[in-house]
Write a protein that holds these residues in place. Structure first.
Motif, PDB file in Angstrom:
ATOM      1  N   PHE A 759     -16.095  14.823  49.732  1.00  0.00           N
ATOM      2  CA  PHE A 759     -15.504  14.868  48.394  1.00  0.00           C
ATOM      3  C   PHE A 759     -16.385  14.210  47.345  1.00  0.00           C
ATOM      4  CE2 PHE A 759     -11.884  16.021  50.865  1.00  0.00           C
ATOM      5  CZ  PHE A 759     -11.182  16.877  50.036  1.00  0.00           C
ATOM      6  N   VAL A 760     -17.578  13.838  47.738  1.00  0.00           N
ATOM      7  CA  VAL A 760     -18.601  13.420  46.770  1.00  0.00           C
ATOM      8  C   VAL A 760     -19.650  14.524  46.636  1.00  0.00           C
ATOM      9  CG1 VAL A 760     -20.404  11.748  46.247  1.00  0.00           C
ATOM     10  CG2 VAL A 760     -18.248  10.967  47.213  1.00  0.00           C
ATOM     11  N   VAL A 761     -20.185  14.958  47.766  1.00  0.00           N
ATOM     12  CA  VAL A 761     -21.251  15.963  47.764  1.00  0.00           C
ATOM     13  C   VAL A 761     -20.738  17.310  47.266  1.00  0.00           C
ATOM     14  CG1 VAL A 761     -22.882  17.225  49.204  1.00  0.00           C
ATOM     15  CG2 VAL A 761     -22.476  14.796  49.627  1.00  0.00           C
ATOM     16  N   LEU A 762     -19.502  17.698  47.656  1.00  0.00           N
ATOM     17  CA  LEU A 762     -18.970  19.016  47.320  1.00  0.00           C
ATOM     18  C   LEU A 762     -17.929  18.976  46.215  1.00  0.00           C
ATOM     19  CD1 LEU A 762     -18.642  20.549  50.900  1.00  0.00           C
ATOM     20  CD2 LEU A 762     -20.395  21.014  49.187  1.00  0.00           C
ATOM     21  N   SER A 763     -17.908  17.926  45.443  1.00  0.00           N
ATOM     22  CA  SER A 763     -16.929  17.801  44.358  1.00  0.00           C
ATOM     23  C   SER A 763     -17.534  18.275  43.055  1.00  0.00           C
ATOM     24  CB  SER A 763     -16.467  16.348  44.231  1.00  0.00           C
ATOM     25  OG  SER A 763     -15.570  16.208  43.154  1.00  0.00           O
ATOM     26  N   ILE A 764     -16.691  18.884  42.224  1.00  0.00           N
ATOM     27  CA  ILE A 764     -17.148  19.299  40.905  1.00  0.00           C
ATOM     28  C   ILE A 764     -16.551  18.433  39.805  1.00  0.00           C
ATOM     29  CG2 ILE A 764     -15.303  20.979  40.517  1.00  0.00           C
ATOM     30  CD1 ILE A 764     -17.357  22.730  39.107  1.00  0.00           C
ATOM     31  N   SER A 765     -15.383  17.815  40.097  1.00  0.00           N
ATOM     32  CA  SER A 765     -14.743  17.004  39.063  1.00  0.00           C
ATOM     33  C   SER A 765     -13.842  15.950  39.701  1.00  0.00           C
ATOM     34  CB  SER A 765     -13.956  17.909  38.100  1.00  0.00           C
ATOM     35  OG  SER A 765     -13.353  17.148  37.073  1.00  0.00           O
TER      36      SER A 765
END
Length: 957
Positions: A759-765
């Motif tokens: 949820f850091v690497v693949l997060s957008i917002s």
């Protein structure tokens, strides 16, 4: 009552998994079957108007707001928000519309992906959605196309598209020139030019075309092929696809790419003029699908189904003045082209249009309608022979579609018992022939008499009725499949309810048992014999097998229990009333969840009801008075988590919010670790420090990658490699770590931190913030249920069996609610195209649809790992046998699935069609996934819960 053994539970879950996966296919058998059949005779589309057709497909199409948007392409000052932007972004295409061409919109169908769009344009048919299993690249079934009917086709462009039309065509007829897949890099931009490097993919296509013409000067064989009649040139321009995904339509890069495409169209026309020195070339410019506001596509949103259509050259009429009533609407009026006729078509209609221009056979699988078939609406053609040619072209178009119908009709008549033909086409007329034959004869007579208008009018009506006949045949078995599927889902619910029922006593006599076992077998044999006689697909045999087995088992073991409960009740009226009351509550709640798929605010209302209504309506008064901090924490947690479904699903990459999400994950992990720090082994603390380090590294690498990508400098190799390593190691670390967790919270936090990197690497917002809030809410749920159900936990600890309580229904509904929210907390339930690709570029800058989809799915399912661990912990905290609460939920799961199955539609707007398919598949897969994830939860928490429960502790630590 006692719960089923572990072996029986495993059998139930395995059977449920197989059942739901198999029955996902039922939606395609029922609503979306492959239109491809064989055995049709080809029909020639007249003498032809041009020697060659140039088809230019510029991904993407027009959309209501974004994509190669009509407003961004045609509006005056469409990019006014960009400094120094031109008033007209595509001057050459606009000049064609105003001076020498025809234009309109081509309406696509779902799924709005590359392969289905190109199949519709070039093959004239809408293939079944199951082609997605081939990645929209290879042919699940072979079909005819304009390329195959041409004398020769020269195609240039993407390696994802060109091969599927070369395969299955006559050998040597379709030549392809495609670049390497590695060139489809979504992330790099040149330093000199301030737009995506993807424009080089489009200029590459133009360069290859130029080289082809140059080579013809020294190659007589090639020159002869190029100068032959009935030749097709296919230019597939991928640049807008790449640019739209990377930078979204409202960007300077996208504007620049539109200008590049406009320039390529101009240069292409000049190349043909210089090489051929004639006026025998027709040009068609269109797109395979549109693009959403966030730069994605796939579903039936109007943004994705409107594509451009501009035609000019030999055989194409020039611009016409608008008619009354106006052909324009609120969508196209901002283009300031109101004085010109806008002629919309369906995407498959382009196939007969190209066939008519070339004078080739209509592709035998085509169901497209020649735009000029209807005499009441101006089309696109300007034939040399005038109205008579249009009438004959329309008749050939009708004969092609009628041939398609006739093959399906004859096949269905032979295979189907008690077949009912389509009356409008098969009713015997006065001459003793089927009405379709008489209808064709009437049209031929009108053409012979020179009544072109009347002939075209009759032909248009015949085509309309024939398409209705095709639909009648394609949906012939729909009612039967619906009935079987509904009985199967109800049977599964009844069968699953046996897992929470007591073992059957000797309530059924041997004679009754024999009848119950013999009756389903007889029904199954009858259906199988019927399907064999009709040569039904193998899936039909499977569909009918499941309900026969489910209802047989329920009749043997469930019905006697229901009868016994009813007879043993002293007050049968109140007993029935209580059952009906709980049934109504369950149906209402499940239908609210169904409605929440299109009205996201209902998820927030659900959190509000759980956080405020439930505590004051159902909690024991002493719990509220003695545990005020727990009450306040639960209320605040529900309210905070309930904010996320209210947020817009249309997000832009926000590095600040990504970093806030990472920081919040660290804070939640540290807080929970501190609360559970008493007695925590040093190995566990060291393990958590390592996991925190992974998240910090992920935040640093992600920040660097985002800045590099936003600066159009590409993705540094070291960032890509490091991100993959950290994501992989952190995700498996909780499972390979030797740290022994003595409390459930410690184990859950380890899993939480392990998947926090995702949820850091693949997060957008805000996904990281949601992940943290959702986990806190679940942890508090354990404590709340344990406190509220404390009396039950004490009773259950002295009784190893499972006693069903009506409150278990509420817990099961809570679980199903969390299952939905875990998926849709920050995403758009109504659109499969709402999942963003920007985060994926930090790991996969080169186009790879399956790997990209795998990463998105990994991110989607990560919260379920936490949910599974929490639910297993809750089950143990209440001192219930494993899977007890989940088995209750299992009986309710298909309430939503049945509703969505009945709501599936293949008519109406493409948005409605796309949503209906998505909703059914999502509910089926999510609930199947929840079964598997609960199994995983029991496995993940087994050692921790065994140790923790042995200490006798009931508090959440």
């Amino acid at each position: 009552m006692t719960v089923s053994s572990h072996k029986n539970v495993f059998k139930l879950l395995t059977l449920g998994l197989i059942f739901h996966v198999v029955f996902i296919a039922s939606v395609f058998d029922c609503y979306f079957t492959s239109p491809v059949v064989h055995g049709m005779l080809p029909r020639r589309a007249g003498p032809g108007e041009a020697k060659r057709v140039v088809l230019i497909v510029g991904k993407y199409g027009f959309t209501f707001r974004d994509g190669l948007r009509a407003d961004l392409l045609f509006n005056v000052n469409a990019f006014s928000f960009i400094p120094s932007s031109p008033a007209i972004v595509a001057p050459y295409l606009r000049d064609i519309i105003q001076t020498r061409g025809a234009f309109g919109l081509s309406h696509t169908r779902v799924p709005t992906e590359s392969r289905p769009g190109h199949v519709a344009i070039i093959g004239g048919m809408y293939e079944d959605v199951s082609a997605v299993t081939k990645g929209w690249k290879t042919n699940p079934v072979h079909f005819d196309s304009v390329f195959n009917q041409s004398s020769h086709t020269f195609s240039f462009g993407s390696p994802d598209i060109l091969p599927m039309f070369a395969q299955g065509a006559t050998p040597g007829k379709v030549d392809t020139w495609s670049y390497d897949e590695e060139d489809e890099d979504f992330t790099k931009g040149t330093k000199v030019q301030n737009y995506c490097n993807a424009t080089t993919l489009d200029t590459w296509v133009l360069d290859q075309l130029r080289t082809l013409f140059q080579n013809a000067s020294s190659n007589d064989s090639l020159d002869s092929e190029l100068r032959a009649d009935k030749v097709v040139f296919f230019l597939h321009l991928l640049g807008l696809d790449t640019t739209g995904h990377s930078y979204r339509p409202h960007s300077k890069e996208y504007m620049k790419n539109i200008q590049v495409v406009d320039h390529i169209v101009q240069q292409t026309e000049e190349l043909f003029a210089d090489f051929y020195h004639d006026e025998e070339t027709s040009f068609i410019f269109t797109a395979d699908h549109g693009m959403s506001k966030i730069g994605n596509h796939g579903d039936g949103d109007p943004d994705n189904t409107r594509t451009p259509l501009i035609a000019w050259g030999r055989g194409i009429r020039g611009p016409l003045p608008d008619i009354a009533p106006s052909s324009h609407d609120e969508y196209s009026r901002p283009w300031q082209l109101d004085n010109f006729l806008r002629r919309d078509v369906e995407q498959a209609d382009l196939t007969p249009l190209m066939a008519a221009l070339l004078g080739i056979n209509y592709p035998v699988n085509s169901v497209g309608i020649l735009p000029d078939a209807d005499p009441t609406r101006p089309g696109y053609l300007l034939p040399r022979e005038g109205e008579s040619a249009l009438a004959r072209l329309a008749l050939a178009n009708a004969q092609c579609i009628l041939e398609h119908y006739q093959v399906k009709h004859e096949s269905k008549a032979v295979q189907t018992i008690l077949y009912k033909p389509f009356k409008p086409l098969e009713e015997v007329s006065q001459d003793g022939k089927p009405s379709r034959v008489s209808w064709l004869s009437k049209i031929e007579c009108l053409i012979s008499d020179g009544k072109w208008f009347e002939a075209r009018r009759e032909t248009a009506e015949l085509i309309k009725v024939t398409l209705q006949g095709l639909r009648y045949l394609e949906t012939y078995n729909r009612v039967l499949i619906r009935i079987i599927v509904m009985i199967a889902y109800l049977g599964w619910s009844a069968y699953a309810s046996l897992s929470i029922s007591p073992p059957p006593a000797s309530l059924v006599s041997d004679r009754q048992r024999t009848v119950v076992r013999f009756a389903p077998a007889t029904i199954l044999a009858i259906f199988w014999a019927l399907f064999a006689a009709e040569r039904a697909p193998w899936t039909f045999y499977v569909y009918v097998t499941f309900p026969c087995y489910f209802w047989q088992q329920f009749a043997l073991h469930g019905v006697p229990i229901v009868v016994q409960q009813f007879k043993s009740s002293d007050r049968r009226g109140p007993f029935i009333g209580r059952v009906l009351f709980h049934l109504v509550i369950v149906v209402v709640v499940l239908q609210c969840m169904v409605t929440a798929y299109t009205h996201r605010s209902l998820w927030s209302i659900g959190f509000l009801a759980m956080g405020i209504l439930w505590p004051y309506a159902s909690w024991p008064s002493h719990v509220r008075s003695q545990r005020p901090r727990l009450l306040l924490s639960w209320m605040m947690s529900c309210l905070v988590t309930g904010i996320f479904p209210l947020l817009s699903v249309n997000k832009r990459e926000d590095l600040y919010m990504i970093m806030c999400g990472g920081a919040m994950i660290l804070m939640v992990g540290a807080s929970c670790t501190r609360l559970a720090s008493n007695g925590v082994p040093k190995a566990v603390k060291s393990s958590e420090i390592i996991q925190v380090s992974f998240i910090l590294l992920a935040m640093i690498i992600t920040a660097s990658s985002v800045k590099s990508l936003q600066a159009k400098q590409g993705l540094p190799v070291i960032n890509q490699t490091s991100a993959w390593l950290i994501l992989g190691i952190s995700s498996i670390y909780p499972f390979i770590s030797k740290a022994h967790h003595s409390t459930p919270t410690s184990r859950i936090i380890s899993l939480f931190l392990g998947f926090g990197v995702c949820f850091v690497v693949l997060s957008i917002s805000v996904e990281g913030l949601f992940y943290a809030a959702f986990t806190c809410n679940l942890l508090l749920w354990i404590e709340v249920e344990t406190t509220v159900q404390s009396h039950r936990a004490r009773a259950a600890s002295q009784n190893q069996g499972y006693e069903f309580h009506t409150d278990d229904i509420r817990i099961a509904l809570f679980f199903l609610f969390f299952v939905q929210v875990a998926f849709f907390g920050t995403g758009n339930v109504a659109s499969i195209s709402s999942f963003y690709l920007e985060p994926v570029y930090r790991l996969v800058p080169i186009f790879n649809p399956f790997l990209m989809a795998a990463l998105l799915i990994f991110k989607i399912v990560a919260p379920y790992v936490i949910l599974s661990a929490v639910f297993a912990t809750l089950n143990a905290k209440l001192h219930l046998p494993p899977f007890s609460l989940f088995l209750v939920a299992l009986t309710l799961t298909d309430g939503m699935t049945m509703a969505f199955f009945l709501n599936v539609t293949d008519t109406g707007s493409w948005l409605e069609i796309g949503q209906s398919i998505s909703f059914f598949c999502i509910t089926s897969l999510l609930l199947v996934w929840s079964a598997g994830i609960c199994t995983a939860g029991e496995y993940l928490m087994a050692d921790t819960l065994l140790f923790h429960m042995s200490t006798g502790s009931h508090k959440l630590e």
